[in-house]
Design a protein around this motif. Structure first.
Motif, PDB file in Angstrom:
ATOM      1  N   LYS A   1       0.831  -1.202   0.000  1.00  0.00           N
ATOM      2  CA  LYS A   1       0.000   0.000   0.000  1.00  0.00           C
ATOM      3  C   LYS A   1       0.863   1.248   0.000  1.00  0.00           C
ATOM      4  O   LYS A   1       2.024   1.221   0.407  1.00  0.00           O
ATOM      5  CB  LYS A   1      -0.917   0.025   1.242  1.00  0.00           C
ATOM      6  CG  LYS A   1      -1.941  -1.087   1.283  1.00  0.00           C
ATOM      7  CD  LYS A   1      -2.785  -1.004   2.557  1.00  0.00           C
ATOM      8  CE  LYS A   1      -3.802  -2.134   2.616  1.00  0.00           C
ATOM      9  NZ  LYS A   1      -4.603  -2.093   3.871  1.00  0.00           N
ATOM     10  N   GLY A   2       0.273   2.354  -0.427  1.00  0.00           N
ATOM     11  CA  GLY A   2       0.879   3.663  -0.277  1.00  0.00           C
ATOM     12  C   GLY A   2       2.284   3.772  -0.834  1.00  0.00           C
ATOM     13  O   GLY A   2       2.576   3.332  -1.952  1.00  0.00           O
TER      14      GLY A   2
ATOM     15  N   ALA B   1      -4.766  -7.118  -0.558  1.00  0.00           N
ATOM     16  CA  ALA B   1      -3.976  -6.001  -1.069  1.00  0.00           C
ATOM     17  C   ALA B   1      -2.776  -6.508  -1.859  1.00  0.00           C
ATOM     18  O   ALA B   1      -2.417  -5.946  -2.897  1.00  0.00           O
ATOM     19  CB  ALA B   1      -3.519  -5.106   0.073  1.00  0.00           C
TER      20      ALA B   1
ATOM     21  N   GLU C   1      -0.462  11.741   0.325  1.00  0.00           N
ATOM     22  CA  GLU C   1      -1.815  11.247   0.042  1.00  0.00           C
ATOM     23  C   GLU C   1      -1.813   9.714  -0.023  1.00  0.00           C
ATOM     24  O   GLU C   1      -1.730   9.122  -1.087  1.00  0.00           O
ATOM     25  CB  GLU C   1      -2.331  11.831  -1.282  1.00  0.00           C
ATOM     26  CG  GLU C   1      -2.690  13.295  -1.227  1.00  0.00           C
ATOM     27  CD  GLU C   1      -3.970  13.578  -0.438  1.00  0.00           C
ATOM     28  OE1 GLU C   1      -4.556  12.634   0.137  1.00  0.00           O
ATOM     29  OE2 GLU C   1      -4.372  14.745  -0.393  1.00  0.00           O
ATOM     30  N   THR C   2      -1.893   9.100   1.146  1.00  0.00           N
ATOM     31  CA  THR C   2      -1.961   7.648   1.248  1.00  0.00           C
ATOM     32  C   THR C   2      -3.222   7.252   2.004  1.00  0.00           C
ATOM     33  O   THR C   2      -3.982   8.102   2.470  1.00  0.00           O
ATOM     34  CB  THR C   2      -0.741   7.087   1.998  1.00  0.00           C
ATOM     35  OG1 THR C   2      -0.793   7.539   3.360  1.00  0.00           O
ATOM     36  CG2 THR C   2       0.566   7.539   1.363  1.00  0.00           C
ATOM     37  N   GLU C   3      -3.383   5.957   2.163  1.00  0.00           N
ATOM     38  CA  GLU C   3      -4.549   5.445   2.891  1.00  0.00           C
ATOM     39  C   GLU C   3      -4.581   5.935   4.333  1.00  0.00           C
ATOM     40  O   GLU C   3      -5.646   6.081   4.935  1.00  0.00           O
ATOM     41  CB  GLU C   3      -4.525   3.915   2.849  1.00  0.00           C
ATOM     42  CG  GLU C   3      -5.904   3.293   2.936  1.00  0.00           C
ATOM     43  CD  GLU C   3      -5.853   1.804   2.659  1.00  0.00           C
ATOM     44  OE1 GLU C   3      -5.450   1.055   3.566  1.00  0.00           O
ATOM     45  OE2 GLU C   3      -6.203   1.405   1.539  1.00  0.00           O
ATOM     46  N   TRP C   4      -3.409   6.203   4.904  1.00  0.00           N
ATOM     47  CA  TRP C   4      -3.331   6.706   6.278  1.00  0.00           C
ATOM     48  C   TRP C   4      -4.066   8.037   6.431  1.00  0.00           C
ATOM     49  O   TRP C   4      -4.530   8.370   7.506  1.00  0.00           O
ATOM     50  CB  TRP C   4      -1.864   6.901   6.683  1.00  0.00           C
ATOM     51  CG  TRP C   4      -1.202   5.674   7.200  1.00  0.00           C
ATOM     52  CD1 TRP C   4      -1.612   4.386   7.031  1.00  0.00           C
ATOM     53  CD2 TRP C   4       0.007   5.599   7.972  1.00  0.00           C
ATOM     54  NE1 TRP C   4      -0.741   3.512   7.630  1.00  0.00           N
ATOM     55  CE2 TRP C   4       0.259   4.231   8.214  1.00  0.00           C
ATOM     56  CE3 TRP C   4       0.888   6.551   8.450  1.00  0.00           C
ATOM     57  CZ2 TRP C   4       1.363   3.794   8.940  1.00  0.00           C
ATOM     58  CZ3 TRP C   4       1.992   6.119   9.170  1.00  0.00           C
ATOM     59  CH2 TRP C   4       2.227   4.751   9.408  1.00  0.00           C
ATOM     60  N   GLN C   5      -4.129   8.796   5.332  1.00  0.00           N
ATOM     61  CA  GLN C   5      -4.667  10.150   5.412  1.00  0.00           C
ATOM     62  C   GLN C   5      -6.117  10.261   4.943  1.00  0.00           C
ATOM     63  O   GLN C   5      -6.722  11.328   5.056  1.00  0.00           O
ATOM     64  CB  GLN C   5      -3.807  11.104   4.562  1.00  0.00           C
ATOM     65  CG  GLN C   5      -2.335  11.094   4.885  1.00  0.00           C
ATOM     66  CD  GLN C   5      -2.021  11.602   6.289  1.00  0.00           C
ATOM     67  OE1 GLN C   5      -2.858  12.180   6.965  1.00  0.00           O
ATOM     68  NE2 GLN C   5      -0.796  11.370   6.746  1.00  0.00           N
ATOM     69  N   LYS C   6      -6.684   9.170   4.434  1.00  0.00           N
ATOM     70  CA  LYS C   6      -7.986   9.279   3.768  1.00  0.00           C
ATOM     71  C   LYS C   6      -9.114   9.697   4.708  1.00  0.00           C
ATOM     72  O   LYS C   6     -10.089  10.320   4.267  1.00  0.00           O
ATOM     73  CB  LYS C   6      -8.341   7.952   3.080  1.00  0.00           C
ATOM     74  CG  LYS C   6      -8.623   6.792   4.027  1.00  0.00           C
ATOM     75  CD  LYS C   6      -9.020   5.543   3.263  1.00  0.00           C
ATOM     76  CE  LYS C   6      -9.350   4.391   4.210  1.00  0.00           C
ATOM     77  NZ  LYS C   6      -9.766   3.179   3.480  1.00  0.00           N
ATOM     78  N   ASP C   7      -9.008   9.366   5.986  1.00  0.00           N
ATOM     79  CA  ASP C   7     -10.081   9.707   6.930  1.00  0.00           C
ATOM     80  C   ASP C   7      -9.776  10.960   7.743  1.00  0.00           C
ATOM     81  O   ASP C   7     -10.510  11.284   8.682  1.00  0.00           O
ATOM     82  CB  ASP C   7     -10.336   8.529   7.884  1.00  0.00           C
ATOM     83  CG  ASP C   7     -10.848   7.293   7.149  1.00  0.00           C
ATOM     84  OD1 ASP C   7     -11.582   7.463   6.162  1.00  0.00           O
ATOM     85  OD2 ASP C   7     -10.500   6.176   7.558  1.00  0.00           O
TER      86      ASP C   7
ATOM     87  N   ASP D   1      -3.051  -7.839   5.033  1.00  0.00           N
ATOM     88  CA  ASP D   1      -4.034  -7.817   3.955  1.00  0.00           C
ATOM     89  C   ASP D   1      -3.555  -8.598   2.733  1.00  0.00           C
ATOM     90  O   ASP D   1      -2.892  -8.055   1.845  1.00  0.00           O
ATOM     91  CB  ASP D   1      -4.336  -6.359   3.590  1.00  0.00           C
ATOM     92  CG  ASP D   1      -5.588  -6.227   2.745  1.00  0.00           C
ATOM     93  OD1 ASP D   1      -6.060  -7.249   2.235  1.00  0.00           O
ATOM     94  OD2 ASP D   1      -6.090  -5.089   2.610  1.00  0.00           O
TER      95      ASP D   1
ATOM     96  N   TYR E   1       3.976  -7.942   3.606  1.00  0.00           N
ATOM     97  CA  TYR E   1       2.711  -7.315   3.978  1.00  0.00           C
ATOM     98  C   TYR E   1       2.300  -7.866   5.330  1.00  0.00           C
ATOM     99  O   TYR E   1       2.591  -9.011   5.662  1.00  0.00           O
ATOM    100  CB  TYR E   1       1.622  -7.558   2.927  1.00  0.00           C
ATOM    101  CG  TYR E   1       1.156  -8.994   2.806  1.00  0.00           C
ATOM    102  CD1 TYR E   1       0.038  -9.451   3.502  1.00  0.00           C
ATOM    103  CD2 TYR E   1       1.841  -9.895   1.993  1.00  0.00           C
ATOM    104  CE1 TYR E   1      -0.386 -10.767   3.387  1.00  0.00           C
ATOM    105  CE2 TYR E   1       1.426 -11.206   1.870  1.00  0.00           C
ATOM    106  CZ  TYR E   1       0.307 -11.634   2.565  1.00  0.00           C
ATOM    107  OH  TYR E   1      -0.109 -12.939   2.459  1.00  0.00           O
TER     108      TYR E   1
END
Length: 240
Positions: free
Chosen positions: A12-13, A39, A183-189, A36, A33
């Motif tokens: 990811k990311g 993923a 801008e990764t999954e860590w930041q989406k929320d 996941d 990993y």
């Protein structure tokens, strides 16, 4: 001879971006990993059948799984040319609520697992190899949340400086890329109000893309004279 690379946290990311970059440059890549499997499967589909990439399940907060990955690599190659120490976790709790286990997991994943990986594979590391860690701006500047993450990344930066002497006999370089906000999954929320506050502290007024961040890792791979450096990729961030 095809070169071999290792990437921890590669599905990811930033990690996945690095795996794709290395595969595109013709490396044989072993990537870990933590949880996941879907993923990992999706990443393989994205890269296509031409990519020489093997994903290995290894949650680096659990030491025995790090050793299991090391054994897999030893069984499948006798030479390593590039190691990207990317895996890291953050436990988003207040200082008072952070447990011993939370702290240990953050340190184990970012610092201990990578020290073990490099030590156990030292004999396989080839002359002129490239070792690149994922550091963080949070290891350089004060931050109001997740003390353990910032301290773990500070330790990563110190590890880089000291490993330059350890790897000197092999003329291998050791560096860290210290991203700001990406801008990764860590930041989406992340709530919009907090995002805007970060934008105001960043001269470019946005988060970095994964591609922009990966280019810094590629720079460390290509430049043989960059060694012991912490390369900031933060858009002109100021915590003040």
């Amino acid at each position: 001879m095809k070169k071999t690379a290792i990437v921890t946290g590669g599905t990811k990311g930033i990690g996945l971006g690095i795996v794709k970059m290395l595969a595109g440059r013709g490396y044989r890549v072993f990537a870990s990993y933590g949880h996941d499997a879907e993923a990992a499967e999706q990443a393989m589909q994205e890269m296509g059948s031409g990519a020489d990439v093997t994903f290995i399940k290894a949650n680096h907060s659990i030491r025995r799984q790090t050793y299991r990955m090391i054994e897999h690599i030893r069984e499948h190659t006798d030479a390593v040319h590039c190691i990207i120490c990317n895996a890291g976790i953050t436990v988003r709790k207040s200082f008072e609520q952070t447990t011993d286990d939370d702290w240990d997991q953050m340190m184990e994943t970012s610092v201990n697992a990578h020290l073990i990986l490099l030590r156990e594979l030292y004999a396989l590391i080839q002359p002129g190899s490239r070792i690149v860690f994922t550091g963080s701006a949070m290891g350089l500047y004060p931050h109001a949340t997740v003390l353990g993450y910032g301290v773990a990344k500070s330790a990563v930066h110190a590890l880089v400086k000291n490993l330059t002497k350890v790897l000197e006999p092999k003329q291998a370089t050791v560096n860290a890329v210290a991203p700001g906000f990406v801008e990764t999954e860590w930041q989406k929320d992340k709530p919009e109000e907090i995002r805007q506050n970060i934008y105001r502290k960043t001269a470019i007024h946005r988060f970095a893309s994964i591609e922009e961040t990966v280019k810094a890792f590629e720079f460390c791979i290509d430049n043989a004279f960059v060694n012991g450096s912490i390369i900031e990729v933060n858009g002109g961030y100021s915590y003040k």
